[in-house]
Enzyme design. Structure first.
Site, PDB file in Angstrom:
ATOM      1  N   VAL A  12       0.829  -1.206   0.000  1.00 14.96           N
ATOM      2  CA  VAL A  12       0.000   0.000   0.000  1.00 14.96           C
ATOM      3  C   VAL A  12       0.866   1.259   0.000  1.00 14.96           C
ATOM      4  O   VAL A  12       0.663   2.173  -0.797  1.00 14.96           O
ATOM      5  CB  VAL A  12      -0.947  -0.005   1.229  1.00 14.96           C
ATOM      6  CG1 VAL A  12      -1.571   1.357   1.465  1.00 14.96           C
ATOM      7  CG2 VAL A  12      -2.030  -1.054   1.028  1.00 14.96           C
ATOM      8  N   ASP A  30      10.522   3.411   6.398  1.00 15.04           N
ATOM      9  CA  ASP A  30      10.191   2.031   6.773  1.00 15.04           C
ATOM     10  C   ASP A  30      11.229   1.561   7.785  1.00 15.04           C
ATOM     11  O   ASP A  30      12.407   1.937   7.696  1.00 15.04           O
ATOM     12  CB  ASP A  30      10.207   1.118   5.528  1.00 15.04           C
ATOM     13  CG  ASP A  30       9.383  -0.150   5.731  1.00 15.04           C
ATOM     14  OD1 ASP A  30       8.357  -0.305   5.051  1.00 15.04           O
ATOM     15  OD2 ASP A  30       9.779  -0.988   6.572  1.00 15.04           O
ATOM     16  N   ARG A  35      14.481  -3.357   2.996  1.00 16.22           N
ATOM     17  CA  ARG A  35      13.497  -2.812   2.055  1.00 16.22           C
ATOM     18  C   ARG A  35      13.953  -1.433   1.554  1.00 16.22           C
ATOM     19  O   ARG A  35      13.868  -1.131   0.372  1.00 16.22           O
ATOM     20  CB  ARG A  35      12.138  -2.712   2.761  1.00 16.22           C
ATOM     21  CG  ARG A  35      11.034  -2.025   1.992  1.00 16.22           C
ATOM     22  CD  ARG A  35      10.467  -2.910   0.919  1.00 16.22           C
ATOM     23  NE  ARG A  35       9.210  -2.404   0.371  1.00 16.22           N
ATOM     24  CZ  ARG A  35       8.828  -2.606  -0.882  1.00 16.22           C
ATOM     25  NH1 ARG A  35       9.584  -3.287  -1.715  1.00 16.22           N
ATOM     26  NH2 ARG A  35       7.669  -2.149  -1.303  1.00 16.22           N
ATOM     27  N   THR A  81      -1.905  -4.369   9.472  1.00 18.78           N
ATOM     28  CA  THR A  81      -2.846  -4.584  10.582  1.00 18.78           C
ATOM     29  C   THR A  81      -3.292  -6.054  10.526  1.00 18.78           C
ATOM     30  O   THR A  81      -4.383  -6.354  10.044  1.00 18.78           O
ATOM     31  CB  THR A  81      -4.050  -3.623  10.494  1.00 18.78           C
ATOM     32  OG1 THR A  81      -4.503  -3.563   9.144  1.00 18.78           O
ATOM     33  CG2 THR A  81      -3.695  -2.235  10.957  1.00 18.78           C
ATOM     34  N   THR A 116      -6.054  -0.698   7.385  1.00 20.01           N
ATOM     35  CA  THR A 116      -7.427  -1.139   7.663  1.00 20.01           C
ATOM     36  C   THR A 116      -7.580  -1.409   9.159  1.00 20.01           C
ATOM     37  O   THR A 116      -6.762  -2.132   9.745  1.00 20.01           O
ATOM     38  CB  THR A 116      -7.728  -2.435   6.884  1.00 20.01           C
ATOM     39  OG1 THR A 116      -7.432  -2.192   5.518  1.00 20.01           O
ATOM     40  CG2 THR A 116      -9.175  -2.854   7.041  1.00 20.01           C
ATOM     41  N   CYS A 256      -6.336  -9.211   3.611  1.00 21.94           N
ATOM     42  CA  CYS A 256      -7.457  -8.262   3.600  1.00 21.94           C
ATOM     43  C   CYS A 256      -8.775  -8.998   3.829  1.00 21.94           C
ATOM     44  O   CYS A 256      -9.302  -8.982   4.929  1.00 21.94           O
ATOM     45  CB  CYS A 256      -7.501  -7.507   2.275  1.00 21.94           C
ATOM     46  SG  CYS A 256      -6.142  -6.350   2.113  1.00 21.94           S
ATOM     47  N   ARG A 327       1.524 -14.141   2.314  1.00 19.90           N
ATOM     48  CA  ARG A 327       0.954 -14.000   3.652  1.00 19.90           C
ATOM     49  C   ARG A 327      -0.479 -14.515   3.702  1.00 19.90           C
ATOM     50  O   ARG A 327      -1.304 -14.180   2.868  1.00 19.90           O
ATOM     51  CB  ARG A 327       1.002 -12.532   4.085  1.00 19.90           C
ATOM     52  CG  ARG A 327       2.418 -12.089   4.388  1.00 19.90           C
ATOM     53  CD  ARG A 327       2.466 -10.622   4.649  1.00 19.90           C
ATOM     54  NE  ARG A 327       2.031  -9.858   3.494  1.00 19.90           N
ATOM     55  CZ  ARG A 327       1.816  -8.560   3.517  1.00 19.90           C
ATOM     56  NH1 ARG A 327       1.967  -7.879   4.618  1.00 19.90           N
ATOM     57  NH2 ARG A 327       1.437  -7.927   2.415  1.00 19.90           N
TER      58      ARG A 327
HETATM   59  N1  LIG Z   1      -2.091  -5.189   0.374  1.00 17.12           N
HETATM   60  C1  LIG Z   1      -3.347  -4.923   0.104  1.00 17.12           C
HETATM   61  O1  LIG Z   1      -3.944  -5.459  -0.805  1.00 17.12           O
HETATM   62  C2  LIG Z   1      -4.109  -3.905   0.904  1.00 17.12           C
HETATM   63  C3  LIG Z   1      -5.199  -3.265   0.301  1.00 17.12           C
HETATM   64  C4  LIG Z   1      -5.903  -2.332   1.020  1.00 17.12           C
HETATM   65  C5  LIG Z   1      -5.540  -2.068   2.339  1.00 17.12           C
HETATM   66  N2  LIG Z   1      -4.494  -2.730   2.905  1.00 17.12           N
HETATM   67  C6  LIG Z   1      -4.154  -2.382   4.273  1.00 17.12           C
HETATM   68  O2  LIG Z   1      -3.037  -1.516   4.233  1.00 17.12           O
HETATM   69  C7  LIG Z   1      -2.189  -1.754   5.342  1.00 17.12           C
HETATM   70  C8  LIG Z   1      -0.784  -2.084   4.876  1.00 17.12           C
HETATM   71  O3  LIG Z   1      -0.824  -3.278   4.131  1.00 17.12           O
HETATM   72  P1  LIG Z   1       0.358  -3.733   3.181  1.00 17.12           P
HETATM   73  O4  LIG Z   1      -0.159  -4.879   2.390  1.00 17.12           O
HETATM   74  O5  LIG Z   1       0.932  -2.564   2.464  1.00 17.12           O
HETATM   75  O6  LIG Z   1       1.415  -4.252   4.241  1.00 17.12           O
HETATM   76  P2  LIG Z   1       2.940  -4.691   3.974  1.00 17.12           P
HETATM   77  O7  LIG Z   1       3.255  -5.697   4.983  1.00 17.12           O
HETATM   78  O8  LIG Z   1       3.122  -4.974   2.511  1.00 17.12           O
HETATM   79  O9  LIG Z   1       3.793  -3.386   4.255  1.00 17.12           O
HETATM   80  C9  LIG Z   1       3.894  -2.808   5.468  1.00 17.12           C
HETATM   81  C10 LIG Z   1       5.248  -2.120   5.562  1.00 17.12           C
HETATM   82  O10 LIG Z   1       5.239  -1.431   6.809  1.00 17.12           O
HETATM   83  C11 LIG Z   1       6.507  -1.591   7.410  1.00 17.12           C
HETATM   84  N3  LIG Z   1       6.354  -1.371   8.836  1.00 17.12           N
HETATM   85  C12 LIG Z   1       5.868  -2.214   9.775  1.00 17.12           C
HETATM   86  N4  LIG Z   1       5.876  -1.623  10.985  1.00 17.12           N
HETATM   87  C13 LIG Z   1       6.370  -0.369  10.795  1.00 17.12           C
HETATM   88  C14 LIG Z   1       6.614   0.724  11.653  1.00 17.12           C
HETATM   89  N5  LIG Z   1       6.336   0.654  12.956  1.00 17.12           N
HETATM   90  N6  LIG Z   1       7.139   1.846  11.122  1.00 17.12           N
HETATM   91  C15 LIG Z   1       7.429   1.920   9.810  1.00 17.12           C
HETATM   92  N7  LIG Z   1       7.213   0.917   8.938  1.00 17.12           N
HETATM   93  C16 LIG Z   1       6.686  -0.211   9.435  1.00 17.12           C
HETATM   94  C17 LIG Z   1       6.938  -2.985   7.033  1.00 17.12           C
HETATM   95  O11 LIG Z   1       8.344  -3.126   7.127  1.00 17.12           O
HETATM   96  C18 LIG Z   1       6.421  -3.092   5.590  1.00 17.12           C
HETATM   97  O12 LIG Z   1       7.386  -2.676   4.641  1.00 17.12           O
HETATM   98  C19 LIG Z   1      -2.856  -2.876   6.157  1.00 17.12           C
HETATM   99  O13 LIG Z   1      -3.658  -2.312   7.125  1.00 17.12           O
HETATM  100  C20 LIG Z   1      -3.713  -3.559   5.113  1.00 17.12           C
HETATM  101  O14 LIG Z   1      -4.822  -4.199   5.704  1.00 17.12           O
HETATM  102  C21 LIG Z   1      -3.749  -3.623   2.209  1.00 17.12           C
END
Ligand SMILES: NC(=O)c1ccc[n+]([C@@H]2O[C@H](COP(=O)([O-])OP(=O)(O)OC[C@H]3O[C@@H](n4cnc5c(N)ncnc54)[C@H](O)[C@@H]3O)[C@@H](O)[C@H]2O)c1
Length: 420
Positions: A12, A30, A35, A81, A116, A256, A327
């Protein structure tokens, strides 16, 4: 112009940082130093952003140091989340990210959450952390917003800028400001919700509705299998009615659709409401892996195969097609159930990282499946490479009388031995 920091550069956060970075100064932060190093090299392992797109975001820089985001005035939080082993929300990354932002928060800043969550989490969980760490007062010194993300990993058509975005803010003026910020990059337009809670609830019900609709199709698939009717044919016929929703049966994994409903049910239970329908859908969808394995085993027995030590090939291990994300993949449920039956299962996936599969699930991926050696083949995740294969190509992996299971129904009717 306000400088933006995007906190959490995953599926995201990165596309969002790139979209803003084409127009204004953005710092992507990050905690994962590996990364950050990869992104500085122009590489995105999620395959959501190409090297050209990364290069085009000329005002975007990457860091794992909080000092580098101290000058920013808008913080957008896009950290994971997940749920824990007991299927309850794990807000640790969100709390930790809020602590980080709290350390650099200044008067006048806005913190926008995209992760989310359940309705009220932003104001009841995140904002108190920001206040505690920064010593600043909410809606006097700093403000909050919530704008849920709707991207669909692997989907090159629906991108962050081409999907309408819901926005919200902690005061009417901040809601306007948050909306204008996104309107600058979202070509599909924005929808300003009346409150942060409404925006939070909107996101979580989008995925809950999808989960339930797929659960209904899964239940129908199990009924129709007993009746000897092909579910996909039924859906095609019913889909000729203008208001029939053409959902398909399948495994529901990922972070999700298979996770977000638990955020909603957790909050519902906390306020004394015990959800029936939402959790029934979750139970059905979580049971599909064992069902798929049992169907294959029955068909293999009928075809004369011995199940103990039978070799089965599972094609596709990620949680969805054309995406390397492992995941919460529910293909693992199929694999484990087949192993429980005594089968020897090879898993192949041209998109997944074998080291990650080994680390997360103890599965070492098979690079080149053997020809003519399997009693069963399941096309579990139809990556485009597998969807391009004919039934003949896929049967090439099978022994004589081997069973071909087309889990997602990508082959024409009648060409596989089984489908959901
Ligand atoms: N992937 C999807 O399809 C999608 C779609 C809509 C919403 N979401 C929501 O968006 C959010 C993020 O999802 P994602 O798929 O991008 O996750 P992800 O795991 O791909 O990425 C999260 C990133 O955050 C970093 N991170 C973790 N803790 C951190 C912190 N304390 N400080 C800074 N960086 C930190 C991680 O290293 C990672 O690179 C979630 O809530 C998810 O439910 C995801």
């Amino acid at each position: 112009m306000k400088n933006i920091a995007v906190i959490g550069l995953g599926y995201v956060g990165l596309p969002l940082a790139v979209a803003f970075g084409e127009k204004r100064p953005v710092v992507g932060f990050d905690i994962n130093a590996k990364r950050i190093a990869e992104l500085k090299q122009g590489e995105d392992f999620t395959r959501e952003v190409s090297a050209e797109e990364l290069a085009a975001a000329s005002q975007l820089s990457f860091t794992d140091s909080l000092d580098d985001i101290a000058d920013c005035t808008v913080f957008i939080v896009t950290v994971p989340t997940p749920i824990d082993d007991f299927k309850t929300p794990d807000l640790t990354p969100l709390v930790k990210a809020s602590e980080s932002v709290g350390k650099v928060l200044k008067s006048g800043d806005i913190v926008i959450y995209e992760s989310t969550v359940y309705p009220s989490a932003t104001e009841e969980v995140c904002v108190p952390v920001l206040e505690r760490v920064s010593g600043l007062k909410f809606n006097e010194d700093f403000y909050a917003g919530y704008s849920p993300e709707r991207i669909n990993p692997g989907d090159k058509e629906h991108r962050v800028t081409t999907i309408m975005k819901v926005t919200s803010g902690s005061t009417p003026a901040i809601a306007e400001e948050v909306d204008a910020l996104y309107a600058d990059i979202i070509t599909a337009g924005t929808h300003k919700a009346s409150s942060i809670k409404v925006a939070e609830a909107a996101k979580v019900i989008e995925n809950t509705q999808r989960d339930l609709n797929i659960a209904l199709m899964n239940e129908l698939a199990m009924i129709f299998a007993r009746l000897g009717i092909d579910t996909h044919e039924v859906i095609a016929a019913a889909g000729t009615k203008w208001n029939f929703l053409p959902f398909k049966p399948g495994l529901v994994g990922g972070h999700c659709i298979g996770v977000d409903p638990y955020y909603l049910t957790h909050k519902a239970q906390a306020i004394g409401y015990h959800p029936e329908i939402i959790l029934a859908g979750r139970r059905t969808n979580d049971g599909m892996g064992p069902y798929v394995a049992a169907e294959l085993v029955k068909a293999m027995i009928k075809a004369g195969h011995t199940i103990a030590n039978a070799r089965v090939l599972v094609m596709g291990f990620t949680f969805k097609e054309n995406c390397p994300d492992l995941r919460n993949t529910r293909v693992i449920d199929v694999v484990k159930e087949l192993q429980d039956f005594g089968c020897q299962v090879d898993v192949t996936d041209c998109w997944a990282d074998s080291a990650e599969a080994e680390h997360e699930y103890g599965i070492s991926l098979t690079d080149k499946p053997e020809q003519g050696n399997y009693s069963g083949v399941i096309v579990a995740v139809p990556h485009k490479e597998y969807a391009a294969m004919s039934a003949g190509d896929l049967r090439g992996y099978l022994k004589a009388d081997g069973v071909l299971f087309d889990l997602k129904g990508v082959l024409p009717l009648g060409e596989a031995d089984l489908r959901l």
